[in-house]
Design a protein around this motif. Structure first.
Motif, PDB file in Angstrom:
ATOM      1  N   ALA A 210       0.872  -1.133   0.061  1.00 54.45           N
ATOM      2  CA  ALA A 210       0.166   0.053  -0.041  1.00 54.45           C
ATOM      3  C   ALA A 210       0.750   1.277  -0.264  1.00 54.45           C
ATOM      4  O   ALA A 210       1.806   1.485   0.738  1.00 54.45           O
ATOM      5  CB  ALA A 210      -0.951   0.024   1.287  1.00 54.45           C
ATOM      6  N   ARG A 211       0.332   2.341  -0.632  1.00 56.53           N
ATOM      7  CA  ARG A 211       0.863   3.629  -0.809  1.00 56.53           C
ATOM      8  C   ARG A 211      -0.115   4.784  -0.251  1.00 56.53           C
ATOM      9  O   ARG A 211      -1.181   4.522  -0.645  1.00 56.53           O
ATOM     10  CB  ARG A 211       1.690   4.018  -2.049  1.00 56.53           C
ATOM     11  CG  ARG A 211       0.599   3.607  -3.219  1.00 56.53           C
ATOM     12  CD  ARG A 211       1.376   3.918  -4.500  1.00 56.53           C
ATOM     13  NE  ARG A 211       0.515   3.557  -5.684  1.00 56.53           N
ATOM     14  CZ  ARG A 211      -0.202   4.617  -6.258  1.00 56.53           C
ATOM     15  NH1 ARG A 211      -0.286   5.720  -5.933  1.00 56.53           N
ATOM     16  NH2 ARG A 211      -1.096   4.077  -7.551  1.00 56.53           N
ATOM     17  N   SER A 212       0.346   5.753   0.322  1.00 52.23           N
ATOM     18  CA  SER A 212      -0.647   6.685   0.604  1.00 52.23           C
ATOM     19  C   SER A 212      -0.581   7.616  -0.677  1.00 52.23           C
ATOM     20  O   SER A 212       0.183   7.695  -1.575  1.00 52.23           O
ATOM     21  CB  SER A 212       0.293   7.687   1.591  1.00 52.23           C
ATOM     22  OG  SER A 212       1.394   8.266   1.318  1.00 52.23           O
ATOM     23  N   ASN A 213      -1.655   8.516  -0.579  1.00 52.29           N
ATOM     24  CA  ASN A 213      -2.001   9.586  -1.591  1.00 52.29           C
ATOM     25  C   ASN A 213      -1.175  10.613  -1.691  1.00 52.29           C
ATOM     26  O   ASN A 213      -0.759  11.497  -2.472  1.00 52.29           O
ATOM     27  CB  ASN A 213      -3.452   9.601  -1.844  1.00 52.29           C
ATOM     28  CG  ASN A 213      -4.316   8.695  -2.061  1.00 52.29           C
ATOM     29  OD1 ASN A 213      -5.045   8.165  -1.382  1.00 52.29           O
ATOM     30  ND2 ASN A 213      -4.389   8.114  -3.546  1.00 52.29           N
ATOM     31  N   TYR A 214      -0.741  11.126  -0.483  1.00 51.49           N
ATOM     32  CA  TYR A 214      -0.242  12.273  -0.192  1.00 51.49           C
ATOM     33  C   TYR A 214       0.841  11.968   1.026  1.00 51.49           C
ATOM     34  O   TYR A 214       0.744  11.011   1.681  1.00 51.49           O
ATOM     35  CB  TYR A 214      -1.088  13.332   0.323  1.00 51.49           C
ATOM     36  CG  TYR A 214      -2.052  13.951  -0.610  1.00 51.49           C
ATOM     37  CD1 TYR A 214      -1.637  14.787  -1.495  1.00 51.49           C
ATOM     38  CD2 TYR A 214      -3.048  13.353  -0.946  1.00 51.49           C
ATOM     39  CE1 TYR A 214      -2.532  15.265  -2.408  1.00 51.49           C
ATOM     40  CE2 TYR A 214      -3.885  13.561  -1.957  1.00 51.49           C
ATOM     41  CZ  TYR A 214      -3.475  14.698  -2.606  1.00 51.49           C
ATOM     42  OH  TYR A 214      -4.359  15.207  -3.740  1.00 51.49           O
ATOM     43  N   ALA A 215       2.010  12.665   1.160  1.00 52.15           N
ATOM     44  CA  ALA A 215       3.156  12.350   2.036  1.00 52.15           C
ATOM     45  C   ALA A 215       3.189  13.025   3.248  1.00 52.15           C
ATOM     46  O   ALA A 215       3.939  12.618   4.251  1.00 52.15           O
ATOM     47  CB  ALA A 215       4.343  13.051   1.331  1.00 52.15           C
ATOM     48  N   LYS A 216       1.969  13.766   3.630  1.00 48.88           N
ATOM     49  CA  LYS A 216       1.875  14.370   4.919  1.00 48.88           C
ATOM     50  C   LYS A 216       0.615  14.111   5.331  1.00 48.88           C
ATOM     51  O   LYS A 216      -0.501  14.077   4.691  1.00 48.88           O
ATOM     52  CB  LYS A 216       2.123  15.825   5.016  1.00 48.88           C
ATOM     53  CG  LYS A 216       3.624  16.267   4.570  1.00 48.88           C
ATOM     54  CD  LYS A 216       4.614  15.786   5.867  1.00 48.88           C
ATOM     55  CE  LYS A 216       4.549  17.231   6.576  1.00 48.88           C
ATOM     56  NZ  LYS A 216       5.700  17.081   7.736  1.00 48.88           N
ATOM     57  N   THR A 217       0.247  14.354   6.709  1.00 49.79           N
ATOM     58  CA  THR A 217      -1.091  13.980   7.369  1.00 49.79           C
ATOM     59  C   THR A 217      -2.200  14.782   6.881  1.00 49.79           C
ATOM     60  O   THR A 217      -3.211  14.464   6.464  1.00 49.79           O
ATOM     61  CB  THR A 217      -0.936  14.138   8.891  1.00 49.79           C
ATOM     62  OG1 THR A 217       0.067  12.999   9.573  1.00 49.79           O
ATOM     63  CG2 THR A 217      -2.418  13.727   9.606  1.00 49.79           C
ATOM     64  N   LEU A 467      -8.689  -4.218  -0.495  1.00 47.47           N
ATOM     65  CA  LEU A 467      -8.469  -3.077  -0.674  1.00 47.47           C
ATOM     66  C   LEU A 467      -7.852  -2.687  -1.852  1.00 47.47           C
ATOM     67  O   LEU A 467      -7.250  -3.594  -2.460  1.00 47.47           O
ATOM     68  CB  LEU A 467      -7.525  -2.409   0.599  1.00 47.47           C
ATOM     69  CG  LEU A 467      -8.456  -2.287   1.976  1.00 47.47           C
ATOM     70  CD1 LEU A 467      -7.049  -2.137   3.047  1.00 47.47           C
ATOM     71  CD2 LEU A 467      -9.246  -1.435   2.317  1.00 47.47           C
ATOM     72  N   THR A 468      -7.831  -1.325  -2.251  1.00 44.09           N
ATOM     73  CA  THR A 468      -6.801  -1.037  -3.522  1.00 44.09           C
ATOM     74  C   THR A 468      -5.537  -0.461  -3.185  1.00 44.09           C
ATOM     75  O   THR A 468      -5.349  -0.676  -1.979  1.00 44.09           O
ATOM     76  CB  THR A 468      -7.513  -0.102  -4.517  1.00 44.09           C
ATOM     77  OG1 THR A 468      -7.848   1.142  -3.805  1.00 44.09           O
ATOM     78  CG2 THR A 468      -8.915  -0.700  -5.063  1.00 44.09           C
ATOM     79  N   GLU A 469      -4.690   0.088  -3.835  1.00 43.54           N
ATOM     80  CA  GLU A 469      -3.444   0.426  -3.483  1.00 43.54           C
ATOM     81  C   GLU A 469      -3.218   1.637  -2.635  1.00 43.54           C
ATOM     82  O   GLU A 469      -2.347   1.750  -1.849  1.00 43.54           O
ATOM     83  CB  GLU A 469      -2.446   0.700  -4.847  1.00 43.54           C
ATOM     84  CG  GLU A 469      -2.209  -0.477  -5.522  1.00 43.54           C
ATOM     85  CD  GLU A 469      -1.098  -0.172  -6.678  1.00 43.54           C
ATOM     86  OE1 GLU A 469      -0.131   0.504  -6.290  1.00 43.54           O
ATOM     87  OE2 GLU A 469      -1.128  -0.287  -7.809  1.00 43.54           O
ATOM     88  N   THR A 470      -4.436   2.654  -2.542  1.00 45.85           N
ATOM     89  CA  THR A 470      -4.086   3.648  -1.671  1.00 45.85           C
ATOM     90  C   THR A 470      -5.689   3.800  -1.025  1.00 45.85           C
ATOM     91  O   THR A 470      -6.524   3.518  -1.303  1.00 45.85           O
ATOM     92  CB  THR A 470      -3.984   4.892  -2.769  1.00 45.85           C
ATOM     93  OG1 THR A 470      -5.181   5.151  -3.356  1.00 45.85           O
ATOM     94  CG2 THR A 470      -2.641   4.586  -3.614  1.00 45.85           C
ATOM     95  N   PRO A 471      -5.468   4.856   0.156  1.00 46.73           N
ATOM     96  CA  PRO A 471      -6.618   4.957   1.017  1.00 46.73           C
ATOM     97  C   PRO A 471      -7.797   5.857   0.457  1.00 46.73           C
ATOM     98  O   PRO A 471      -8.740   5.862   0.969  1.00 46.73           O
ATOM     99  CB  PRO A 471      -5.832   5.712   2.107  1.00 46.73           C
ATOM    100  CG  PRO A 471      -4.391   5.349   2.057  1.00 46.73           C
ATOM    101  CD  PRO A 471      -4.047   5.309   0.630  1.00 46.73           C
ATOM    102  N   ILE A 472      -7.450   6.224  -1.076  1.00 46.70           N
ATOM    103  CA  ILE A 472      -8.405   7.205  -1.511  1.00 46.70           C
ATOM    104  C   ILE A 472      -9.706   6.604  -1.510  1.00 46.70           C
ATOM    105  O   ILE A 472     -10.925   6.967  -1.939  1.00 46.70           O
ATOM    106  CB  ILE A 472      -7.959   7.738  -2.837  1.00 46.70           C
ATOM    107  CG1 ILE A 472      -8.766   8.966  -3.189  1.00 46.70           C
ATOM    108  CG2 ILE A 472      -7.795   6.878  -4.003  1.00 46.70           C
ATOM    109  CD1 ILE A 472      -8.264   9.761  -4.387  1.00 46.70           C
ATOM    110  N   ASN A 473      -9.696   4.809  -1.858  1.00 51.54           N
ATOM    111  CA  ASN A 473     -10.819   3.989  -2.105  1.00 51.54           C
ATOM    112  C   ASN A 473     -11.114   3.479  -0.759  1.00 51.54           C
ATOM    113  O   ASN A 473     -12.053   2.541  -0.969  1.00 51.54           O
ATOM    114  CB  ASN A 473     -10.221   3.006  -3.160  1.00 51.54           C
ATOM    115  CG  ASN A 473     -10.619   3.555  -4.733  1.00 51.54           C
ATOM    116  OD1 ASN A 473     -11.403   4.395  -4.802  1.00 51.54           O
ATOM    117  ND2 ASN A 473      -9.526   3.312  -5.500  1.00 51.54           N
ATOM    118  N   ASN A 474     -10.507   3.481  -0.013  1.00 53.86           N
ATOM    119  CA  ASN A 474     -10.850   2.678   1.551  1.00 53.86           C
ATOM    120  C   ASN A 474     -12.351   2.851   1.791  1.00 53.86           C
ATOM    121  O   ASN A 474     -13.117   1.681   2.064  1.00 53.86           O
ATOM    122  CB  ASN A 474     -10.184   3.094   2.767  1.00 53.86           C
ATOM    123  CG  ASN A 474      -8.734   2.488   2.755  1.00 53.86           C
ATOM    124  OD1 ASN A 474      -8.306   1.919   1.750  1.00 53.86           O
ATOM    125  ND2 ASN A 474      -8.113   2.356   3.761  1.00 53.86           N
TER     126      ASN A 474
END
Length: 533
Positions: A210-217, A467-474
């Protein structure tokens, strides 16, 4: 004149915080800290004048002391530059403030007090007037930039029709800076596979790459909690904009809590010392973990106190509670007991500051002296070991919490999500928090974007979890399952690297550096007749 000079210095401090946080301060934020600052700035020198005698010298010098008081962070910076950290650095900085104040009083002792008081009043009032006018102009801005784009993101977020009944309890945990398995193995010598195996044995789906969509909280939570790409906001704000208020709004007013509350969920919010997620105005229940002077203060009050010696006294590192260890332990216990707290379906959101700095516990959960890197004389190897231990402890608690929550299972069922917002800081970024992140190497990009992302739900009721690769779809996936109303997934999942902590809208697309194509994800995409990439 002295009282006026002191009041002007207090005004300078208030105005400075407003100007340092453009667009993020509301008028209501100013009332209490302004009243307290002005009151003390006038009352204390007035008391010294009333005492009289030699103490009058201290009264005349009070504006100088107050100026140093509100510039205490500078004294701390000087101490740290000299290699002094923790309590040693604090006491050295405090001694510096006292020495400067004593020197000022001594220089005044044999001079014309009235003339000096006039000079101090003139200088401080002139600076205060300029900064106050600038702050007033910032506060009077009728419509902060980005409001329309923020409204659009909130309005266009998926809002499914709930066809299903008997909604499951949802535990949504965001452990800050919990890196991917590859990051933990390569940079912290930590093997997370045994933990993943325990999760999978319990029915979890673990997205290992998994990878995040953005680098900061601030951007990551804004995106995941609204199931949206933030490009519309970037297009309006521009690359040089430092006003982060639109992102604060996206976190505070996020679509997920709105959809779930409208569906009948009771919202439990477990915040932390980070302002945007500390509290929610929409939560039915809030639990911070400890009840202290610092935790009760508003974000603006904390920003003012961070200029002074009060912050190091109340906190560790001028941000996290000194009671951070018991605070987190209390929150973890609250999560484990969450399903017993209501007869209604609950949505519990917790932005956990584990394994985020400061590291406050060892692998067994024992409270330890806060560990930062850099700072407090910590070697990077010591920090790596401490981070690994923190992850080990959190893993144990996550398994324990899940087992307890399952043991108290009801007919409602349970959804349990562990989704980090970002990966751990690369060493260079830790050593220079203001560095241009667009200069990251590919390896640093992988470290910053690789995250923990796992989900559990009842496979018999909803099908196998995925889940897909990023949290945008969680949340698109979760809301589709619990509502029965299919929400389209975002097929082209992008990852963006901001330029710096302040320039959050200048985003570099690093998707091609990070992208993977898991076979099971492609199979689902093919079944829907679409191509992911």
């Amino acid at each position: 004149m002295t009282l006026g000079g002191s009041a002007a210095v207090a005004m300078m401090a208030i105005a400075a915080v407003v100007l340092d946080n453009p667009g993020e301060v509301l008028l209501d934020d100013l009332l209490r800290p302004t009243a307290v600052s002005f009151g003390l700035a006038v009352a204390l020198p007035a008391l010294l004048f009333m005492i009289g005698g030699a103490v009058r010298i201290a009264a005349v010098a009070f504006p100088i002391f107050l100026f140093g008081f509100f510039k205490f962070s500078g004294f701390m910076g000087a101490a740290e530059y000299a290699g002094l950290y923790g309590s040693t650095g604090f006491y050295t900085a405090l001694a510096g403030l006292i020495l400067v104040s004593a020197a000022a009083a001594h220089s005044i002792r044999r001079r014309d007090n009235e003339r000096i008081a006039k000079a101090l009043l003139f200088i401080s009032a002139t600076i205060a007037a300029g900064s106050t006018i600038a702050a007033a102009m910032a506060l009077s801005q009728a419509s902060p930039p980005g409001d329309a784009a923020t409204d659009k993101i909130l309005a266009e977020a998926p809002s499914p029709e709930f066809i299903r009944t008997n909604l499951p309890d949802i535990i949504y945990l965001v452990p800050d800076r919990y890196g991917s398995a590859a990051t933990l193995r390569k940079h912290f010598n930590h093997d997370n596979e045994p933990f993943f195996a325990e999760l999978e044995r319990r029915g979890f789906y673990v997205a290992r790459d998994a990878r995040s969509n953005y680098a900061k909280t601030i951007s990551s939570l804004s995106s995941s909690m609204n199931m949206a790409d933030l490009s519309p906001l970037k297009n309006v704000m521009g690359d040089e904009e430092t006003n982060r208020y639109p992102l604060f709004r996206l976190i505070r007013e996020n679509a997920v809590q709105r959809v779930l509350r409208d569906a009948g969920y009771e919202y439990h919010h477990l915040g932390n010392w980070w302002g945007p997620s500390r509290r929610s105005p929409y939560a039915d229940a809030q639990f911070f973990g400890v009840d202290t002077f610092w935790s009760k203060s508003t974000e603006f009050e904390k920003a003012v106190m961070r200029l002074t010696p009060i912050a190091p006294i109340a906190t560790d590192g001028a941000s996290a509670e000194r009671a951070e260890c018991p605070r987190l332990q209390n929150q973890l216990e609250y999560i484990a007991e969450a399903r017993t707290k209501s007869d209604k379906p609950i949505f519990l959101f917790s932005h956990l500051t584990i394994p985020h700095d400061p590291i406050t516990m060892d692998a067994d959960g024992n409270c330890v002296e806060h560990v930062y890197y850099p700072g407090h004389g910590t070697r990077f190897s010591d920090y790596q070991k401490a981070y690994s231990g923190y992850v080990t402890y959190l893993n144990k608690r996550l398994i324990e919490m899940f087992d307890r929550l399952k043991a108290s299972d009801t007919e409602r069922g349970l959804i349990f999500v562990v989704q980090a917002d970002e990966g751990p800081y690369p060493k260079r970024l830790q050593e220079d928090g203001l560095m241009v992140m667009h200069d990251f190497t590919d390896e640093e990009i992988h470290q910053k974007f690789g995250i923990m992302n796992a989900v559990y739900w009842d496979a018999e009721k909803y099908g196998e979890p995925f889940l897909t690769e990023t949290p945008i779809n969680n949340w698109r996936i979760i809301l589709s399952k619990i509502s029965g109303d299919e929400i389209p997934l975002i097929e082209d999942e992008r990852s963006y690297l901001m330029r710096s902590d302040s320039l959050v809208y200048d985003n570099l697309d690093v998707t091609d550096v990070l992208r993977t194509q898991r076979p099971e994800i492609q199979a689902r995409a093919d079944a829907r007749g679409t191509q992911r990439f």
